[in-house]
Design a protein around this motif. Structure first.
Motif, PDB file in Angstrom:
ATOM      1  N   SER A 123       0.804  27.243   0.427  1.00 30.42           N
ATOM      2  CA  SER A 123       2.184  26.777   0.245  1.00 30.42           C
ATOM      3  C   SER A 123       2.382  25.911  -0.999  1.00 30.42           C
ATOM      4  O   SER A 123       3.503  25.522  -1.296  1.00 30.42           O
ATOM      5  CB  SER A 123       2.660  26.019   1.488  1.00 30.42           C
ATOM      6  N   GLY A 124       1.310  25.584  -1.725  1.00 31.27           N
ATOM      7  CA  GLY A 124       1.444  24.847  -2.984  1.00 31.27           C
ATOM      8  C   GLY A 124       1.063  23.387  -2.931  1.00 31.27           C
ATOM      9  O   GLY A 124       1.395  22.630  -3.837  1.00 31.27           O
ATOM     10  N   LYS A 125       0.351  22.958  -1.908  1.00 28.27           N
ATOM     11  CA  LYS A 125      -0.032  21.547  -1.777  1.00 28.27           C
ATOM     12  C   LYS A 125      -0.911  21.088  -2.932  1.00 28.27           C
ATOM     13  O   LYS A 125      -0.658  20.054  -3.536  1.00 28.27           O
ATOM     14  CB  LYS A 125      -0.757  21.308  -0.450  1.00 28.27           C
ATOM     15  N   THR A 126      -1.946  21.858  -3.238  1.00 24.05           N
ATOM     16  CA  THR A 126      -2.872  21.477  -4.309  1.00 24.05           C
ATOM     17  C   THR A 126      -2.155  21.438  -5.653  1.00 24.05           C
ATOM     18  O   THR A 126      -2.331  20.499  -6.435  1.00 24.05           O
ATOM     19  CB  THR A 126      -4.064  22.451  -4.370  1.00 24.05           C
ATOM     20  N   PHE A 127      -1.323  22.420  -5.929  1.00 28.73           N
ATOM     21  CA  PHE A 127      -0.575  22.444  -7.188  1.00 28.73           C
ATOM     22  C   PHE A 127       0.366  21.240  -7.284  1.00 28.73           C
ATOM     23  O   PHE A 127       0.451  20.588  -8.324  1.00 28.73           O
ATOM     24  CB  PHE A 127       0.220  23.740  -7.310  1.00 28.73           C
ATOM     25  N   SER A 142       0.860  -1.181   0.000  1.00 24.33           N
ATOM     26  CA  SER A 142       0.000   0.000   0.000  1.00 24.33           C
ATOM     27  C   SER A 142       0.894   1.228   0.000  1.00 24.33           C
ATOM     28  O   SER A 142       2.043   1.168   0.435  1.00 24.33           O
ATOM     29  CB  SER A 142      -0.891   0.022   1.240  1.00 24.33           C
ATOM     30  N   ALA A 143       0.378   2.333  -0.486  1.00 25.03           N
ATOM     31  CA  ALA A 143       1.164   3.562  -0.530  1.00 25.03           C
ATOM     32  C   ALA A 143       0.267   4.749  -0.200  1.00 25.03           C
ATOM     33  O   ALA A 143      -0.940   4.706  -0.405  1.00 25.03           O
ATOM     34  CB  ALA A 143       1.790   3.749  -1.904  1.00 25.03           C
ATOM     35  N   CYS A 144       0.889   5.783   0.296  1.00 25.50           N
ATOM     36  CA  CYS A 144       0.177   7.009   0.614  1.00 25.50           C
ATOM     37  C   CYS A 144       1.080   8.184   0.283  1.00 25.50           C
ATOM     38  O   CYS A 144       2.263   8.173   0.616  1.00 25.50           O
ATOM     39  CB  CYS A 144      -0.180   7.043   2.093  1.00 25.50           C
ATOM     40  N   VAL A 145       0.520   9.186  -0.371  1.00 26.02           N
ATOM     41  CA  VAL A 145       1.224  10.438  -0.601  1.00 26.02           C
ATOM     42  C   VAL A 145       0.435  11.493   0.156  1.00 26.02           C
ATOM     43  O   VAL A 145      -0.754  11.674  -0.077  1.00 26.02           O
ATOM     44  CB  VAL A 145       1.307  10.790  -2.104  1.00 26.02           C
ATOM     45  N   LEU A 146       1.093  12.167   1.076  1.00 26.67           N
ATOM     46  CA  LEU A 146       0.441  13.128   1.948  1.00 26.67           C
ATOM     47  C   LEU A 146       1.048  14.500   1.730  1.00 26.67           C
ATOM     48  O   LEU A 146       2.264  14.653   1.731  1.00 26.67           O
ATOM     49  CB  LEU A 146       0.638  12.701   3.412  1.00 26.67           C
ATOM     50  N   ALA A 147       0.198  15.480   1.506  1.00 22.23           N
ATOM     51  CA  ALA A 147       0.659  16.868   1.392  1.00 22.23           C
ATOM     52  C   ALA A 147       0.146  17.613   2.610  1.00 22.23           C
ATOM     53  O   ALA A 147      -1.051  17.655   2.865  1.00 22.23           O
ATOM     54  CB  ALA A 147       0.133  17.498   0.111  1.00 22.23           C
ATOM     55  N   CYS A 166      -8.825   9.153  -2.784  1.00 17.07           N
ATOM     56  CA  CYS A 166      -8.219  10.481  -2.748  1.00 17.07           C
ATOM     57  C   CYS A 166      -9.103  11.343  -1.865  1.00 17.07           C
ATOM     58  O   CYS A 166     -10.261  11.584  -2.211  1.00 17.07           O
ATOM     59  CB  CYS A 166      -8.116  11.041  -4.159  1.00 17.07           C
ATOM     60  N   VAL A 167      -8.583  11.740  -0.707  1.00 18.38           N
ATOM     61  CA  VAL A 167      -9.383  12.505   0.234  1.00 18.38           C
ATOM     62  C   VAL A 167      -8.674  13.787   0.637  1.00 18.38           C
ATOM     63  O   VAL A 167      -7.452  13.894   0.567  1.00 18.38           O
ATOM     64  CB  VAL A 167      -9.716  11.685   1.508  1.00 18.38           C
ATOM     65  N   GLU A 168      -9.483  14.741   1.040  1.00 21.29           N
ATOM     66  CA  GLU A 168      -8.978  15.984   1.598  1.00 21.29           C
ATOM     67  C   GLU A 168      -9.428  16.044   3.050  1.00 21.29           C
ATOM     68  O   GLU A 168     -10.605  15.827   3.343  1.00 21.29           O
ATOM     69  CB  GLU A 168      -9.543  17.179   0.835  1.00 21.29           C
TER      70      GLU A 168
END
Length: 96
Positions: free
Chosen positions: A24-28, A13-18, A83-85
């Motif tokens: 600060s540019g998380k969404t971009f 399993s993998a997770c990418v967390l911003a 994909c969650v916010e």
């Protein structure tokens, strides 16, 4: 991103967390430039990733390409993505 994609293809399993301050540019970083001056689509005519794509669409394209190759070799694979916010106490499903 290569090791992350390779790990997923090997059953991990993998997770990418911003995480960070507003603006600060998380969404971009995660999504890329949607509908900006650089382009109007996610990929060009050849299917190559567009320069304005963020981490999430690039990872999905890499995974789908690798899965397609493995399926041609006779392997069956299943890919599940969420994909969650998370904002304060609210969790929003971004794929709904």
């Amino acid at each position: 991103m290569g090791p992350l994609v390779a790990g997923v293809l090997n059953g991990r399993s993998a997770c990418v967390l911003a995480y960070g301050q507003t603006g600060s540019g998380k969404t971009f970083t995660m999504s890329g430039n949607h509908g900006g001056a650089e382009g109007s689509g996610a990929s060009g005519a050849s299917g190559a990733p567009h320069a304005s794509l963020g981490l999430a669409p690039r990872a999905v394209l890499a995974l789908l390409g690798a899965i397609e190759g493995r399926q041609r070799d006779g392997l069956e694979m299943t890919l599940k993505i969420s994909c969650v916010e998370v904002f304060g106490e609210r969790v929003t499903d971004l794929l709904h």
